[in-house]
Design a protein around this motif. Sequence first.
Motif, PDB file in Angstrom:
ATOM      1  N   VAL A 310      -1.806   4.145  -2.550  1.00  0.00           N
ATOM      2  CA  VAL A 310      -3.175   4.597  -2.774  1.00  0.00           C
ATOM      3  C   VAL A 310      -3.761   3.966  -4.026  1.00  0.00           C
ATOM      4  O   VAL A 310      -4.980   3.759  -4.129  1.00  0.00           O
ATOM      5  CB  VAL A 310      -3.205   6.140  -2.867  1.00  0.00           C
ATOM      6  CG1 VAL A 310      -4.586   6.632  -3.280  1.00  0.00           C
ATOM      7  CG2 VAL A 310      -2.822   6.758  -1.531  1.00  0.00           C
ATOM      8  N   THR A 337      -3.654  15.124   0.043  1.00  0.00           N
ATOM      9  CA  THR A 337      -4.286  14.315  -1.000  1.00  0.00           C
ATOM     10  C   THR A 337      -5.219  15.149  -1.868  1.00  0.00           C
ATOM     11  O   THR A 337      -5.849  16.099  -1.389  1.00  0.00           O
ATOM     12  CB  THR A 337      -5.104  13.154  -0.393  1.00  0.00           C
ATOM     13  OG1 THR A 337      -6.216  13.692   0.345  1.00  0.00           O
ATOM     14  CG2 THR A 337      -4.236  12.309   0.536  1.00  0.00           C
ATOM     15  N   SER A 339      -8.245  14.126  -4.649  1.00  0.00           N
ATOM     16  CA  SER A 339      -8.973  12.959  -5.169  1.00  0.00           C
ATOM     17  C   SER A 339     -10.384  13.333  -5.589  1.00  0.00           C
ATOM     18  O   SER A 339     -10.867  14.434  -5.295  1.00  0.00           O
ATOM     19  CB  SER A 339      -9.039  11.871  -4.090  1.00  0.00           C
ATOM     20  OG  SER A 339      -9.774  12.339  -2.967  1.00  0.00           O
ATOM     21  N   VAL A 347      -8.699   7.212  -0.253  1.00  0.00           N
ATOM     22  CA  VAL A 347      -7.379   7.759  -0.559  1.00  0.00           C
ATOM     23  C   VAL A 347      -6.673   8.215   0.716  1.00  0.00           C
ATOM     24  O   VAL A 347      -5.488   7.920   0.934  1.00  0.00           O
ATOM     25  CB  VAL A 347      -7.499   8.928  -1.563  1.00  0.00           C
ATOM     26  CG1 VAL A 347      -6.176   9.666  -1.697  1.00  0.00           C
ATOM     27  CG2 VAL A 347      -7.955   8.416  -2.930  1.00  0.00           C
ATOM     28  N   ALA A 351      -3.282   6.486   2.245  1.00  0.00           N
ATOM     29  CA  ALA A 351      -2.051   7.271   2.395  1.00  0.00           C
ATOM     30  C   ALA A 351      -1.518   7.183   3.822  1.00  0.00           C
ATOM     31  O   ALA A 351      -0.309   7.001   4.045  1.00  0.00           O
ATOM     32  CB  ALA A 351      -2.320   8.725   2.010  1.00  0.00           C
TER      33      ALA A 351
END
Length: 450
Positions: A310, A337, A339, A347, A351
């Motif tokens: 990422v 995640t 972010s 992101v 991932a």
Amino acid sequence: MKGIRGIGQLSRRLYAAQAARTAEHQHVGFHPQEVQVTKLPSGLVIASLENYSPASKIGVFIKSGCRYETPDNQGVTHLLRLASNLTTKGASAFKICHGVEAVGGSLSVTSTRENMIYTVDCLRDYIDTVMEYLINVTTAPEFRPWEVSDLTPRVKMDKAQAAQSTQIGVVEALHAAAYKNVLGNSLYCPDHMVGHIQSQHLQQFVQNNFTSARMALVGLGVDHDVLKQVGEQFLNIRSGSGTTGAGAQYRGGEVRLQSTSSVVHSAVVSQAATAGSGEAVAFSVLQHLLGAGPHIKRGSNSTNKLVQGVAKATADPFDVSAFNVGYSDSGLFGIYTISQAGDAGDVIRAAIGEVKAVADGAVTAADLTQAKAQLTAHLLMSQETSEGFLDALGTQALADGAFCSAEEISKSIDNVSLTDVSNAAKTFMLGKKTMASSGNLSHTPFVDEI
């Protein structure tokens, strides 16, 4: 059913006999013990480890988690957690509280989607006292209407505290979206049921689910024979398997919890392996290969494969790890995640790209060896504490009527191959996705866009 009284006399007599035997053989010393597991004709499982600790921990594990709730009693397990110290047929709420505290013990109850766990801790000299209260709470609750009504403010407080955790909200929403039924039930009482769970709901749920065949009595720092006799005499309460419940039905879907937060939490999963299966071990290795969180206190995830992947997509602060959970008839695996709102899409896609790389075979033997070592260490160290060991012992005893030793755990992990890990990653990539997100979702893709 009458309340339990007189258990103290039984326990003192048995412990006195044990102490006498120990005194007679002091020159022999204490011998290391292995975990002992016994299944009684009633279906009750007894499991224990005598480690000669001056402090004992005993738990009653019951197959009565929120998955066994119905639309008519949703939230009943939340109230059961709060009702653990209410009046029983053998002891008042005051007596339970005062009696446990007087000997320096503690009584607690936790629950998962599958089980409820009642636990007592105390010095082993007072095990007869606290076990009496444990048996009362699990076999002879009264659920007096006025005491149940008094739980409503505590239910609201629990929900308010849970609402402050974005991660709890996302995980709860993820299960609601992933499953059509049972495993989609929340660990917390739904808003529309707050104040509507009455004494009769609690009584009926206990009657249907608290049966001997759905229980395991487990102990740490306690003689197995003592635990067995207590189970035979006091936990042989109701026969039958109780409410079997429907099997989990995975459906996939999406829940978006829109807010003004500039930090976005997102989880993307597919259906995975059931707990205890060989495939579940492969998913656990895959989780640690991708990254299961920091391995150093207050450390970062800089060595995490997901984080490294990422990092190429965004330079802003973020956190990403693999998500893995298993149940008796289903499981979920994917990514979680955290972010900045503007980077959420990049992101999440980066991932998922890392998982795809593993599915395509982009993993080395060294990566696999490291992941196996991390998983083995995590599982074994989780059992170093009395809480972790009792949880592992009780969960396995209730599910399988047996306990998997450390050697067996290590062997099953060592047997996972690169192909097993790659196949687990392919299962995620090819499976129907479920997604839950929370925050300012203007830049967060929908599940059909990833």
